[in-house]
Design a protein around this motif. Structure first.
Motif, mmCIF file in Angstrom:
data_model
loop_
_atom_site.group_PDB
_atom_site.id
_atom_site.type_symbol
_atom_site.label_atom_id
_atom_site.label_comp_id
_atom_site.label_asym_id
_atom_site.label_seq_id
_atom_site.Cartn_x
_atom_site.Cartn_y
_atom_site.Cartn_z
ATOM 1 N N VAL A 1 -26.630 40.616 6.242
ATOM 2 C CA VAL A 1 -27.172 40.781 4.901
ATOM 3 C C VAL A 1 -26.205 41.622 4.083
ATOM 4 O O VAL A 1 -25.740 42.674 4.535
ATOM 5 C CB VAL A 1 -28.554 41.456 4.937
ATOM 6 N N THR A 2 -25.892 41.139 2.865
ATOM 7 C CA THR A 2 -25.013 41.865 1.955
ATOM 8 C C THR A 2 -25.739 42.086 0.637
ATOM 9 O O THR A 2 -26.376 41.171 0.105
ATOM 10 C CB THR A 2 -23.716 41.083 1.690
ATOM 11 N N VAL A 3 -25.651 43.312 0.121
ATOM 12 C CA VAL A 3 -26.236 43.650 -1.168
ATOM 13 C C VAL A 3 -25.111 43.983 -2.127
ATOM 14 O O VAL A 3 -24.300 44.872 -1.856
ATOM 15 C CB VAL A 3 -27.216 44.837 -1.054
ATOM 16 N N GLY A 4 -25.029 43.242 -3.248
ATOM 17 C CA GLY A 4 -23.947 43.454 -4.196
ATOM 18 C C GLY A 4 -23.960 44.835 -4.807
ATOM 19 O O GLY A 4 -22.919 45.515 -4.880
ATOM 20 N N SER A 5 -25.118 45.294 -5.251
ATOM 21 C CA SER A 5 -25.215 46.620 -5.856
ATOM 22 C C SER A 5 -26.620 47.168 -5.711
ATOM 23 O O SER A 5 -27.594 46.416 -5.688
ATOM 24 C CB SER A 5 -24.854 46.561 -7.341
ATOM 25 N N ILE A 6 -26.694 48.491 -5.589
ATOM 26 C CA ILE A 6 -27.965 49.208 -5.573
ATOM 27 C C ILE A 6 -27.883 50.342 -6.577
ATOM 28 O O ILE A 6 -26.988 51.202 -6.482
ATOM 29 C CB ILE A 6 -28.293 49.773 -4.174
ATOM 30 N N LYS A 7 -28.757 50.334 -7.545
ATOM 31 C CA LYS A 7 -28.806 51.392 -8.556
ATOM 32 C C LYS A 7 -30.094 52.181 -8.363
ATOM 33 O O LYS A 7 -31.184 51.595 -8.322
ATOM 34 C CB LYS A 7 -28.771 50.789 -9.957
ATOM 35 N N THR A 8 -29.959 53.496 -8.253
ATOM 36 C CA THR A 8 -31.120 54.354 -8.041
ATOM 37 C C THR A 8 -31.071 55.533 -9.004
ATOM 38 O O THR A 8 -30.020 56.126 -9.217
ATOM 39 C CB THR A 8 -31.158 54.883 -6.595
ATOM 40 N N LYS A 9 -32.238 55.834 -9.576
ATOM 41 C CA LYS A 9 -32.348 56.960 -10.500
ATOM 42 C C LYS A 9 -33.566 57.783 -10.123
ATOM 43 O O LYS A 9 -34.664 57.243 -9.988
ATOM 44 C CB LYS A 9 -32.478 56.468 -11.943
#
Length: 393
Positions: A1-9
């Motif tokens: 499994v590959t995730v291109g981007s993860i944005k967390t705030k």
């Protein structure tokens, strides 16, 4: 499994006493690829958000939200809001779930097996409460086009059906009571309701004393439920045994006199039941046997059982009839009647019932030996020739 981007705030605010005041969490995962338990992840986006505030140790959950999106189409939307207090324990949450498609179900099904849910969709709205003294849930559930299949288990897809349920249930932990204010279930096969369960009035039941309950009734109705819908759930080796048939019932469980009187009454039956015994290969001891279709069967059952104060059971109207069907011709294989009364002595408990029950039962049985042998023989693995014997007892 590959995730291109993860944005967390994450945003948090502390009070002057350095106690939690407010909290906000947001995350977004995009650009996925690969598979999870065989389910392609390409084009999926997952978003989650939690917004809450605090007053001492008590938390107000303004929003807890989860979204799963596939190529711009919403596949799952889960929401919760409410209050949580750890001491004394008090949880009150509003719940919403919407699954327009089977994506999330297939993902979870893949994690626990290889279950596939076709075009199943789901919607739920409800409220859950929990405290040191009670736990409860109320709401309504709607499932459309429900089906499930498993290749590993050899379970073919069930015929799609819709399921609806309205419920309001509470368990009083400290007083060991169950309160059902509402309970309704309906299963629809695309043409009609094949199963309905309805609670006529609220039920208040003490678990420690089953003879203490409010007066109400529960009706269970099945209308020509197609038994072949259950074939995928049978073991693969026995799946061909069931070739056709329907199940119908109209049963009512009633509680009266404050729970001291319990009555189960109604009818149930099987119609156009078609069974096929499987073929078997030749062995050193036995010749090969071709598949055999048994005569088409019909079963009718009526009953009335009255239990008083969990001590006396009165059985009446208990009749059973088994018939074969051949076009317009009906042949009775077996007819039986049972009536009587059984009593549990006052100084004995229900767990001792099997050894101390006493009473009288009247039994009547009539059977067509020749017709019965033609059905029972193959089921027993051989021939049972009773000639023209007529049995009566």
């Amino acid at each position: 499994v590959t995730v291109g981007s993860i944005k967390t705030k994450v945003t948090a605010r502390l009070t002057k006493q350095f106690q939690p005041g407010a909290f906000r969490f947001e995350t977004l995962a995009e650009g996925m690829s690969g598979t999870a338990n065989g389910l392609p992840l390409a084009g999926r986006t997952v978003a989650a958000e939690v917004v809450s505030s605090f007053s001492g140790t008590a938390m107000t959950l303004d929003k807890a939200e989860f979204k799963e999106i596939l190529n711009g189409t919403l596949e799952a939307h889960l929401q919760a809001s409410g209050t949580l207090n750890p001491e004394p324990l008090a949880v009150d949450l509003k719940l919403n779930a919407e699954l327009p498609g089977p994506g999330l179900l297939n993902l979870v099904g893949g994690m626990v097996g290889d279950y596939k849910f076709g075009q199943t969709s789901l919607r739920y709205q409800g409220q859950a409460q929990l405290s040191n003294t009670q736990a409860g849930i109320k709401g309504n559930l709607a499932i459309n086009r429900f089906t499930v299949a498993s290749e590993k288990l050899g379970v073919a897809a069930l015929r799609p059906m819709s399921i609806t349920s309205d419920h309001d249930l509470t368990v009083m932990i400290s007083s060991e009571r169950v309160l059902a204010r509402q309970l309704a279930l309906a299963v629809h096969d695309g043409e009609r309701d094949i199963l309905t369960v309805t609670l006529a009035a609220p039920l208040d039941l003490k678990l420690a004393d089953l003879t203490a309950a409010s007066d109400t009734s529960l009706q269970i109705v099945a209308k020509e439920f197609d038994l072949t819908m259950l074939k995928p759930l049978l073991p693969a080796a026995q799946r061909d045994l069931l070739q056709g048939g329907t199940y119908s019932s109209d049963l009512t469980l009633s509680l009266g006199e404050g729970g001291k009187l319990m009555t189960l009454a109604g009818q149930l039956g099987l119609d156009q039941l078609k069974l096929q015994l499987p073929a078997s290969a030749a062995t050193a001891d036995k010749p090969a046997v071709a598949a055999m279709n048994l005569p088409t069967l019909r079963l009718r059952q009526a009953l009335k059982l009255v239990i008083r104060e969990a001590r006396t059971a009165e059985l009446s109207g208990f009749t059973t009839e088994l018939q074969t069907l051949d076009g317009n011709k009906t042949t009775s294989l077996l007819a039986a009647e049972l009536a009587g009364r059984l009593t549990l002595p006052a100084d004995q408990t229900a767990t001792q019932a099997a050894s101390v029950l006493g009473g009288d039962l009247t039994v009547k049985v009539m059977a067509d030996g020749q017709a019965l042998g033609g059905v029972a023989g193959p089921l027993m693995g051989g021939d049972l020739d009773l000639g023209k014997t007529a049995l009566a007892y």
